[in-house]
Design a protein around this motif. Structure first.
Motif, PDB file in Angstrom:
ATOM      1  N   ILE B 392       0.854  -1.186   0.000  1.00 23.14           N
ATOM      2  CA  ILE B 392       0.000   0.000   0.000  1.00 23.14           C
ATOM      3  C   ILE B 392       0.889   1.234   0.000  1.00 23.14           C
ATOM      4  CG2 ILE B 392      -2.036  -0.999   1.127  1.00 23.14           C
ATOM      5  CD1 ILE B 392      -0.956   0.102   3.780  1.00 23.14           C
ATOM      6  N   SER B 393       0.308   2.321  -0.349  1.00 21.71           N
ATOM      7  CA  SER B 393       1.059   3.578  -0.331  1.00 21.71           C
ATOM      8  C   SER B 393       1.006   4.170   1.068  1.00 21.71           C
ATOM      9  CB  SER B 393       0.423   4.569  -1.304  1.00 21.71           C
ATOM     10  OG  SER B 393      -0.856   4.947  -0.810  1.00 21.71           O
ATOM     11  N   GLY B 394       1.883   5.111   1.337  1.00 21.51           N
ATOM     12  CA  GLY B 394       1.880   5.793   2.625  1.00 21.51           C
ATOM     13  C   GLY B 394       0.533   6.459   2.875  1.00 21.51           C
ATOM     14  N   ARG B 395      -0.024   6.977   1.821  1.00 23.41           N
ATOM     15  CA  ARG B 395      -1.302   7.674   1.928  1.00 23.41           C
ATOM     16  C   ARG B 395      -2.406   6.697   2.356  1.00 23.41           C
ATOM     17  NH1 ARG B 395      -4.485   9.305   3.363  1.00 23.41           N
ATOM     18  NH2 ARG B 395      -6.239  10.629   2.794  1.00 23.41           N
ATOM     19  N   THR B 396      -2.447   5.561   1.643  1.00 25.55           N
ATOM     20  CA  THR B 396      -3.443   4.535   1.978  1.00 25.55           C
ATOM     21  C   THR B 396      -3.214   4.005   3.387  1.00 25.55           C
ATOM     22  OG1 THR B 396      -3.415   3.908  -0.337  1.00 25.55           O
ATOM     23  CG2 THR B 396      -4.457   2.365   1.192  1.00 25.55           C
ATOM     24  N   ALA B 397      -1.934   3.925   3.760  1.00 20.56           N
ATOM     25  CA  ALA B 397      -1.600   3.382   5.085  1.00 20.56           C
ATOM     26  C   ALA B 397      -2.281   4.175   6.184  1.00 20.56           C
ATOM     27  CB  ALA B 397      -0.082   3.378   5.287  1.00 20.56           C
ATOM     28  N   LYS B 398      -2.364   5.483   5.993  1.00 21.09           N
ATOM     29  CA  LYS B 398      -3.016   6.311   7.022  1.00 21.09           C
ATOM     30  C   LYS B 398      -4.484   5.929   7.175  1.00 21.09           C
ATOM     31  CE  LYS B 398       0.289   9.959   6.966  1.00 21.09           C
ATOM     32  NZ  LYS B 398       0.633  11.355   7.060  1.00 21.09           N
ATOM     33  N   ASP B 399      -5.126   5.662   6.031  1.00 19.72           N
ATOM     34  CA  ASP B 399      -6.525   5.241   6.113  1.00 19.72           C
ATOM     35  C   ASP B 399      -6.643   3.878   6.789  1.00 19.72           C
ATOM     36  OD1 ASP B 399      -7.109   7.563   4.775  1.00 19.72           O
ATOM     37  OD2 ASP B 399      -7.127   6.589   2.792  1.00 19.72           O
ATOM     38  N   VAL B 400      -5.726   3.000   6.390  1.00 19.22           N
ATOM     39  CA  VAL B 400      -5.751   1.658   6.987  1.00 19.22           C
ATOM     40  C   VAL B 400      -5.558   1.754   8.498  1.00 19.22           C
ATOM     41  CG1 VAL B 400      -4.580  -0.579   7.093  1.00 19.22           C
ATOM     42  CG2 VAL B 400      -4.953   0.544   4.874  1.00 19.22           C
ATOM     43  N   PHE B 401      -4.594   2.606   8.883  1.00 18.13           N
ATOM     44  CA  PHE B 401      -4.327   2.756  10.326  1.00 18.13           C
ATOM     45  C   PHE B 401      -5.578   3.215  11.073  1.00 18.13           C
ATOM     46  CE2 PHE B 401      -3.288   5.271  14.039  1.00 18.13           C
ATOM     47  CZ  PHE B 401      -2.499   4.377  14.746  1.00 18.13           C
ATOM     48  N   ALA B 402      -6.257   4.183  10.471  1.00 16.10           N
ATOM     49  CA  ALA B 402      -7.461   4.699  11.130  1.00 16.10           C
ATOM     50  C   ALA B 402      -8.472   3.583  11.368  1.00 16.10           C
ATOM     51  CB  ALA B 402      -8.072   5.816  10.296  1.00 16.10           C
ATOM     52  N   ILE B 403      -8.588   2.695  10.361  1.00 11.78           N
ATOM     53  CA  ILE B 403      -9.530   1.579  10.523  1.00 11.78           C
ATOM     54  C   ILE B 403      -9.023   0.588  11.573  1.00 11.78           C
ATOM     55  CG2 ILE B 403     -10.690  -0.329   9.335  1.00 11.78           C
ATOM     56  CD1 ILE B 403     -10.305   1.415   6.724  1.00 11.78           C
ATOM     57  N   MET B 404      -7.705   0.364  11.544  1.00 14.34           N
ATOM     58  CA  MET B 404      -7.116  -0.532  12.548  1.00 14.34           C
ATOM     59  C   MET B 404      -7.408  -0.005  13.952  1.00 14.34           C
ATOM     60  SD  MET B 404      -3.333  -1.119  10.881  1.00 14.34           S
ATOM     61  CE  MET B 404      -2.657  -2.200  12.128  1.00 14.34           C
ATOM     62  N   PHE B 405      -7.213   1.289  14.125  1.00 14.86           N
ATOM     63  CA  PHE B 405      -7.397   1.897  15.445  1.00 14.86           C
ATOM     64  C   PHE B 405      -8.836   1.761  15.909  1.00 14.86           C
ATOM     65  CE2 PHE B 405      -7.495   5.246  18.649  1.00 14.86           C
ATOM     66  CZ  PHE B 405      -6.260   5.093  19.258  1.00 14.86           C
ATOM     67  N   GLU B 406      -9.732   1.846  14.912  1.00 17.32           N
ATOM     68  CA  GLU B 406     -11.140   1.789  15.263  1.00 17.32           C
ATOM     69  C   GLU B 406     -11.620   0.357  15.502  1.00 17.32           C
ATOM     70  OE1 GLU B 406     -14.926   3.420  12.900  1.00 17.32           O
ATOM     71  OE2 GLU B 406     -13.267   4.825  13.193  1.00 17.32           O
ATOM     72  N   THR B 407     -11.137  -0.559  14.686  1.00 15.91           N
ATOM     73  CA  THR B 407     -11.692  -1.917  14.720  1.00 15.91           C
ATOM     74  C   THR B 407     -10.777  -2.937  15.375  1.00 15.91           C
ATOM     75  OG1 THR B 407     -10.689  -2.489  12.604  1.00 15.91           O
ATOM     76  CG2 THR B 407     -12.875  -1.494  12.535  1.00 15.91           C
ATOM     77  N   GLY B 408      -9.502  -2.606  15.477  1.00 16.97           N
ATOM     78  CA  GLY B 408      -8.561  -3.569  16.042  1.00 16.97           C
ATOM     79  C   GLY B 408      -8.181  -4.658  15.043  1.00 16.97           C
ATOM     80  N   LYS B 409      -8.622  -4.520  13.797  1.00 15.07           N
ATOM     81  CA  LYS B 409      -8.282  -5.536  12.789  1.00 15.07           C
ATOM     82  C   LYS B 409      -6.844  -5.361  12.323  1.00 15.07           C
ATOM     83  CE  LYS B 409     -12.910  -6.151  10.852  1.00 15.07           C
ATOM     84  NZ  LYS B 409     -13.759  -5.781   9.735  1.00 15.07           N
ATOM     85  N   SER B 410      -6.296  -6.387  11.692  1.00 14.59           N
ATOM     86  CA  SER B 410      -4.927  -6.302  11.190  1.00 14.59           C
ATOM     87  C   SER B 410      -4.912  -5.536   9.866  1.00 14.59           C
ATOM     88  CB  SER B 410      -4.353  -7.703  10.978  1.00 14.59           C
ATOM     89  OG  SER B 410      -4.931  -8.279   9.822  1.00 14.59           O
ATOM     90  N   ALA B 411      -3.736  -5.006   9.517  1.00 16.20           N
ATOM     91  CA  ALA B 411      -3.591  -4.244   8.283  1.00 16.20           C
ATOM     92  C   ALA B 411      -3.951  -5.111   7.075  1.00 16.20           C
ATOM     93  CB  ALA B 411      -2.165  -3.707   8.166  1.00 16.20           C
TER      94      ALA B 411
END
Lengths: 95, 483, 497
Positions: B392-411
């Protein structure tokens, strides 16, 4: 050393003892007599003598860090002159 | 730079010494088998000896001694194999014995030192005079009854370390840095939980001022029981300014005990009706002198964990982190450990950036402690791997992180679910790009004249690939094709 | 009335073991004696009913085959030992009504071995005194009477005056005492009984109301050396709750009784010949030495050069420690709390409550010592007084260790006078002189025992003191029993039950 009325008052204050005014002079005399007696020690040379810390010549023993006391407020509070629930109660402390 | 005060008559130096009371981490109290647990019902954590019932005797807790020695070793101090417990005699409702058992003449730990970290990578070594063990007092509660105070002895007899610094500190920033560092070291050592809100650590701050260049110490005041790093700084700054103003207006500093009032941001005198205390210290005859052997000390030394200064140096050396970043990451043991888990076998700088950037930011915003972070160190490591492998790109990573933080799911799970895996295959991107070029000859001409307009093609490729094209590859191909 | 109460512990043990009488009968005899001689003021809190129940229990245990060392033996307990559920006052108003929720280690040990407690015995307030006239609960009377002034009430000595009086008057077979500067040995001598102060650290101090922690030591008081040995065997022992108690095995203290003194060296310290000591005391002392020589001991003149310094040093150390130990009596958690000043609903401050409670709760002698203690520890005086006294203690202890390189035991008088009248009591420093022979051993922590050996010209008992090496009570008791046998002291007090 002679103890004055003021010294009696100071010692009484340190020791939290109410001493009646009329007893202070008598006490000053009595305490002076005791101090006069113990001051005989001045004549004894104790240079290079270590103070005795323990007559049994031992050092501290320690215990393991275990919780094996407490949780018995009734045993602790049973004799309280004044208590409120599980607190001791005393006249208001003014800070 | 040390802080000074510019007064009307000239510049003043601030001299600070601190006495920090740190509650020793142990199961039971210093001299009794009652629990040290916080927040129990009144007088439940009280052994008979804590209530000073007649004939009760203190028995020294070995773990508290070990913790004091461990703390001493942590500040590179001399350990006194011979130490003595003294009685400090005074009356107070929450001091049942009528004396506090402490160590005046022969403390367990002698001189040591501690390096404080200041802004801009500066650091200073602060001397430590001693550490001694002593008993905490109980608690008086004044607001429950109009005429009476209530006494709770749960804290009575809990072990405290009193850590006494030399008057080496020179300003509010140094004083607060000292407390921060001391707290960090004790927490690394596991000898104090450093929980200042619960009173596990509090400081008596001795402040005096003197004209710059003077070598004599001025008269000091002692501000008692300051219980936050920020308040320490504020108390010092207020108190030093007060003293300078007093001296410059022809007054004198009175040696006295003061209190810091955080709501007003000022210190005020604890005017006591009594004359100076006379504590009548003498060796406690219930406790024999404590004689440790060197093996006892050596065993503790052998078992000492890595401390923040060493860890910081290692982070710089092993991970190539900046001095500043390393400092931030080692300040709390948990943070350092978290970072190392993230960085292990991965890009350490990237790991550091993510821990200090996105993760700290999100935790801060959510008001969550690192220990309770919804994104574990391993999970964050997974995300960093996805970035490093160009999944993933750095940009996408930020979105992924936000979801991880919210859901606790893995990247990986999120990338899969949402189809975020980026396209780095040049062939696929080229095909898409070629189609766009073919369909938009006018745009191609414009972009050749004005390279700024190449961005339009980037947008089109991203659109065509559902945002999954690797932006680096897209830019490279556009540059090749559009000159 | 049966006279079982007049038996020694050893005799009673034998009698019960043989089934000649039960503990209930023995205990009843003591209870009757206590009632008959209540005028002695020996008990603060008698517990006859509990005693009889305990005796019945002891009899049941014996029937079931239990052979506890003190099974069914009725004893009195100095009211300085905390006893669970039974008022413990230290003879002070400040502890009036205090019922401990715990049992002192020493009394627990005695209970473990089957002893029956008759109640709590009077003493000087907080064990401070040598005449038992400082108790808030009244004076104790010595059961002996002077032939010169037969109507005069005599002091039993102190601080374990109730213990000494009760044992001498045959109200109990033995009693616990505590000794800080002579509080077991001096009253034992005044009352014509035997009292042993063990080595410091031999008996646990846990649960014993503290007077001066570095000096306090519990010990037995009884009517024979053997009984003291039997009681000590039960009382002594290492206690993890008292880290000043010493972890060394408890031997059979009666093991060497009867072995005599042949070949032993007994020291006579020249410094104990003090000015103004009555001739009869000096004479009895020398007679005792002669008797030991006749039994085969070697009598050796020795020197304990710092003897004269012991008493002044004691009157710094003991009050200093006491002033701190007694700080806990503040009316907050237990015991006496003063009423608010007249006309006011409450105290104006905690300070006032403390000072009034302590001013009313402690008697004059205790207050004097607390003030002296506070004074000698106060800023600027600590080194000159307290540390000086501790250095002197080192010298005193060295005197004894040197002496014990030459001799096996040291023989001295116990007191410089026989018991005196309650109304003739000396005051102040003169009163302190009562302890001049007992204090040095306390300061050094070594064991000492007082054994009655004869009578004064007025028909009052006199004792000698034997001092021994630390933790060698077995040998000390052996010498003491030789003295006892040779003296053959059989006189009994006039006010005996």
């Amino acid at each position: 050393m002679s103890i004055t009325r003021e010294t009696v008052e100071q010692a009484a204050r340190l020791a939290r003892l109410t001493v009646a005014d009329e007893d202070k002079d008598r006490l000053a005399g009595e305490l002076s007599a005791i101090l006069g007696f113990v001051e005989q020690l001045d004549e004894i040379n104790t240079d290079n003598v270590e103070p005795l810390t323990s007559v049994v010549g031992a050092t501290a023993r320690m215990r393991k860090d275990e919780v094996n006391a407490g949780d018995y407020p009734e045993r602790v509070l049973a004799n309280a002159p004044d208590r409120v629930t599980d607190f001791y109660a005393v006249p208001k402390v003014v800070e | 730079m040390a802080q000074t005060i510019k007064g009307q008559t000239g510049e003043w130096e601030i001299v600070i010494g601190m006495e920090v009371h740190a509650q020793v981490l142990s199961e039971s109290k210093l001299f009794s088998g009652a629990s040290t647990t916080f927040g129990k019902a009144p007088n439940h954590n009280v052994a008979l000896v804590d209530a000073a019932l007649p004939g009760m005797l203190p028995v020294l807790n070995e773990e508290c001694v070990r913790q004091a020695v461990r703390s001493g070793l942590g500040i590179k101090a001399a350990i006194n194999l011979y130490s003595v417990f003294d009685r400090k005699n005074y009356f107070y409702a929450d001091l049942p014995q009528g004396y506090q058992i402490s160590q005046l003449y022969h403390p367990i730990v002698g001189e040591g030192e501690l390096t404080i970290d200041l802004e801009e990578g500066e650091s200073r070594v602060i001397g430590i005079e001693r550490i001694h063990l002593e008993q905490d007092a109980g608690k008086s509660i004044h607001d429950q009854d109009p005429h009476r105070s209530f006494i709770d002895l749960n804290r009575t007899g809990v072990a405290l370390m009193e850590i006494v610094s030399k008057p080496d500190l020179r300003g509010g920033d140094e004083a607060s840095a000292y407390m921060t560092k001391l707290r960090s070291i004790l927490r690394y050592l596991g000898t104090c939980d450093g929980n200042m809100e619960q009173g596990s650590m509090r400081a008596d701050v001795n402040v005096s001022v003197r004209p710059m260049g003077s070598t004599e110490l001025g008269t000091r005041t002692e501000t008692k029981n300051v219980n936050s790093v920020r308040f320490i700084r504020q108390a010092v700054e207020y108190e030093a300014r007060r003293q300078v103003e007093l001296l410059e207006s022809g007054g004198k500093v009175v040696q006295e005990t003061r209190l810091y009032d955080p709501t007003k941001g000022e210190t005020r005198s604890m005017r006591s009706k009594e004359e100076a205390h006379d504590y009548r210290y003498f060796p406690d005859p219930d406790l024999l002198p404590l004689q440790l052997n060197q093996d006892f000390v050596d065993a503790i030394a052998a078992d000492l964990p890595e401390l923040p200064d060493e860890k910081r140096a290692r982070f710089e050396a092993d991970y190539g982190l900046s001095n500043y970043d390393a400092g931030v990451l080692v300040a709390e043991k948990e943070t350092g450990d978290f970072f190392e888990t993230v960085a292990k076998g991965r890009d350490a700088k990237l790991a550091a950036n993510w821990v200090m950037g996105e993760l700290f930011g999100a935790l801060n915003k959510a008001g969550v402690e690192l220990a309770n972070s919804p994104v574990s160190a391993d999970a964050l490591g997974g995300l960093i791997e996805a970035i490093a492998s160009d999944t993933i790109s750095g940009r996408t990573a930020k979105d992924v992180f936000a979801i991880m933080f919210e859901t606790g799911k893995s990247a990986d799970a999120i990338i899969d679910e949402q189809g975020l895996k980026q396209i780095s295959d040049e062939g696929a991107i080229e095909t898409a790009l070629d189609e766009i070029i073919a369909a938009n000859p006018a745009q191609v001409e414009k972009a050749k004249e004005n390279p700024k307009l190449k961005g339009w093609f980037v947008g089109q490729v991203m659109k065509a690939t559902g945002g999954q094209a690797n932006p680096g590859v897209v830019n490279k191909l556009i540059n090749q094709k559009l000159g | 009335m049966s006279e079982l109460n007049r038996l020694t512990i050893a005799q009673a043990r034998k009698g019960m073991a043989e089934g000649a009488f039960s503990s209930v009968e023995l205990t009843q005899s003591c209870v009757d004696a206590m009632e008959a001689r209540a005028d002695l003021g020996a008990f603060i809190t008698p517990t006859p009913e509990a005693a009889l129940e305990a005796a019945a229990e002891a009899d049941r245990k014996r029937a079931a085959g239990d052979e506890g060392a003190l099974l069914g033996i009725p004893l009195g307990i100095k009211d300085l030992f905390c006893t669970e559920g039974v008022q413990t006052t230290a003879a002070s108003r400040i502890l009036e009504g205090f019922k401990p929720t715990y049992e002192s280690t020493v009394t627990r040990n005695l209970l473990r071995d089957g002893a029956v407690f008759l109640g709590k015995l009077n003493l000087d307030e907080f064990a401070m005194g040598s005449s038992n006239t400082t108790s808030y609960y009244g004076n104790v009377v010595n059961p002996w009477q002077s032939s010169d002034k037969p109507n005069m009430q005599l002091v039993p000595g102190g601080s374990s005056g109730g213990s000494a009086s009760a044992v001498a008057a045959r109200l109990c077979l033995g009693a616990t005492g505590t000794d800080t500067g002579g509080s077991i040995r001096q009253p034992a001598a005044f009352c014509g009984i035997t009292g042993l102060k063990p080595t410091y650290g031999r008996c646990s101090r846990w649960g014993v109301v503290a007077f001066a922690s570095s000096l306090d030591q519990a010990g037995p008081m009884a009517r024979s050396v053997e009984d003291c040995g039997l009681m000590l065997g039960s009382m002594a022992g290492y206690d993890p709750m008292d880290t000043t108690s010493v972890d060394t095995p408890v031997p059979d203290y009666t093991a060497e009784l009867g072995a005599g003194v042949k070949g032993l060296k007994i020291g006579i310290p020249q410094e104990y010949r003090v000015d103004g000591m009555p001739e009869e005391i000096e004479k009895l002392w020398m007679e005792t030495a002669e008797r030991l020589r006749a039994e085969g001991a070697e009598i050796v003149e020795i020197s304990l050069p710092h003897t004269h310094a012991a008493l002044p040093a004691y009157y710094i150390v003991a009050p200093a420690e006491a002033s701190s130990n007694l700080a806990r009596y503040d009316g907050v958690r237990y015991g006496f709390r003063s009423d608010a000043p007249e006309g006011l609903p409450e105290f104006s401050s905690l300070e006032e409550m403390y000072a009034t409670t302590r001013g009313e709760g402690f008697g004059p002698e205790v207050q004097r010592r607390i003030m002296i203690g506070a004074y000698v520890l106060s800023a600027g005086f600590y080194d000159a007084y307290y540390n000086k006294a501790r250095r002197v203690r080192t010298l005193i202890a060295q005197d004894f260790s040197r002496a014990f390189e030459q001799v096996d035991a040291i023989l001295t008088p116990t007191t410089p006078s026989p018991a005196f009248g309650i109304t003739e009591e000396p005051t102040g420093v003169e009163m302190y002189m009562n302890d001049v022979f007992t204090v040095p051993a306390s300061m050094a922590g070594i064991p000492g025992i007082s054994v009655p050996v004869g009578m004064s010209k007025d028909g009052l008992p006199l004792g000698v003191q034997l001092l021994g090496k630390p933790f060698e009570e077995v040998g000390l008791l052996r010498v003491a029993q030789a003295v006892e046998t040779a003296a053959d002291f059989t006189a009994a007090p006039q006010l005996m039950a």
